[in-house]
Design a protein around this motif. Sequence first.
Motif, PDB file in Angstrom:
ATOM      1  N   GLU A  21       0.826  -1.202   0.000  1.00 33.07           N
ATOM      2  CA  GLU A  21       0.000   0.000   0.000  1.00 33.07           C
ATOM      3  C   GLU A  21       0.866   1.261   0.000  1.00 33.07           C
ATOM      4  N   THR A  22       1.946   1.235   0.752  1.00 34.46           N
ATOM      5  CA  THR A  22       2.854   2.378   0.809  1.00 34.46           C
ATOM      6  C   THR A  22       3.501   2.623  -0.544  1.00 34.46           C
ATOM      7  N   VAL A  23       4.003   1.563  -1.153  1.00 29.89           N
ATOM      8  CA  VAL A  23       4.686   1.677  -2.447  1.00 29.89           C
ATOM      9  C   VAL A  23       3.711   2.118  -3.534  1.00 29.89           C
ATOM     10  N   ALA A  24       2.457   1.697  -3.420  1.00 30.78           N
ATOM     11  CA  ALA A  24       1.461   2.084  -4.420  1.00 30.78           C
ATOM     12  C   ALA A  24       1.254   3.596  -4.447  1.00 30.78           C
ATOM     13  N   GLY A  25       1.523   4.259  -3.337  1.00 28.45           N
ATOM     14  CA  GLY A  25       1.363   5.696  -3.270  1.00 28.45           C
ATOM     15  C   GLY A  25       2.590   6.477  -3.695  1.00 28.45           C
ATOM     16  N   LEU A  26       3.628   5.795  -4.097  1.00 29.21           N
ATOM     17  CA  LEU A  26       4.886   6.452  -4.498  1.00 29.21           C
ATOM     18  C   LEU A  26       5.033   6.465  -6.018  1.00 29.21           C
ATOM     19  N   GLU A  27       5.824   7.401  -6.496  1.00 27.11           N
ATOM     20  CA  GLU A  27       6.214   7.383  -7.901  1.00 27.11           C
ATOM     21  C   GLU A  27       7.536   6.637  -7.980  1.00 27.11           C
ATOM     22  N   ILE A  28       7.481   5.412  -8.459  1.00 30.28           N
ATOM     23  CA  ILE A  28       8.662   4.544  -8.503  1.00 30.28           C
ATOM     24  C   ILE A  28       9.238   4.555  -9.912  1.00 30.28           C
ATOM     25  N   SER A  29      10.507   4.904 -10.003  1.00 32.75           N
ATOM     26  CA  SER A  29      11.174   4.861 -11.303  1.00 32.75           C
ATOM     27  C   SER A  29      11.608   3.424 -11.582  1.00 32.75           C
ATOM     28  N   PRO A  30      11.784   3.080 -12.848  1.00 35.82           N
ATOM     29  CA  PRO A  30      12.163   1.709 -13.192  1.00 35.82           C
ATOM     30  C   PRO A  30      13.424   1.231 -12.466  1.00 35.82           C
ATOM     31  N   GLU A  31      14.366   2.129 -12.243  1.00 35.51           N
ATOM     32  CA  GLU A  31      15.607   1.706 -11.587  1.00 35.51           C
ATOM     33  C   GLU A  31      15.426   1.458 -10.084  1.00 35.51           C
ATOM     34  N   ASP A  32      14.274   1.816  -9.539  1.00 34.13           N
ATOM     35  CA  ASP A  32      14.010   1.581  -8.115  1.00 34.13           C
ATOM     36  C   ASP A  32      13.179   0.329  -7.858  1.00 34.13           C
ATOM     37  N   ARG A  33      12.794  -0.372  -8.895  1.00 29.59           N
ATOM     38  CA  ARG A  33      11.943  -1.561  -8.731  1.00 29.59           C
ATOM     39  C   ARG A  33      12.605  -2.646  -7.888  1.00 29.59           C
ATOM     40  N   ALA A  34      13.905  -2.763  -7.982  1.00 31.87           N
ATOM     41  CA  ALA A  34      14.605  -3.780  -7.189  1.00 31.87           C
ATOM     42  C   ALA A  34      14.482  -3.484  -5.700  1.00 31.87           C
ATOM     43  N   VAL A  35      14.533  -2.210  -5.339  1.00 31.04           N
ATOM     44  CA  VAL A  35      14.383  -1.840  -3.930  1.00 31.04           C
ATOM     45  C   VAL A  35      12.970  -2.149  -3.460  1.00 31.04           C
ATOM     46  N   VAL A  36      11.990  -1.942  -4.321  1.00 36.06           N
ATOM     47  CA  VAL A  36      10.602  -2.273  -3.986  1.00 36.06           C
ATOM     48  C   VAL A  36      10.482  -3.767  -3.720  1.00 36.06           C
TER      49      VAL A  36
END
Length: 101
Positions: A21-36
Amino acid sequence: MTDIGGCLRDVAGLLVTAVAETVAGLEISPEDRAVVKLAAAYAEQIDDADPAERADVLEKLGPRLLAALDALGATPKARAAAKGGGARAGGGKLAAIRAAR
């Protein structure tokens, strides 16, 4: 409800749900997907830990999960830093005491 270790648990009470739910509210760049994915994996391991070992797992993985969320800008500390402030926008009583020194 979900079945974890033979016990039914409310999905809303799971860390993995809160992280999603927290991540869904963020703007995640493709290079940050691994951290997600890393944050989700930590949350899942904490949720799936044997109740007898949960405290140890949380002690080991909790700071790692927090660091991953911090890196994504998903904590109060990270949001304050992004705005150019400290860990708390107002600083609170402790900041006032420190400033008085």
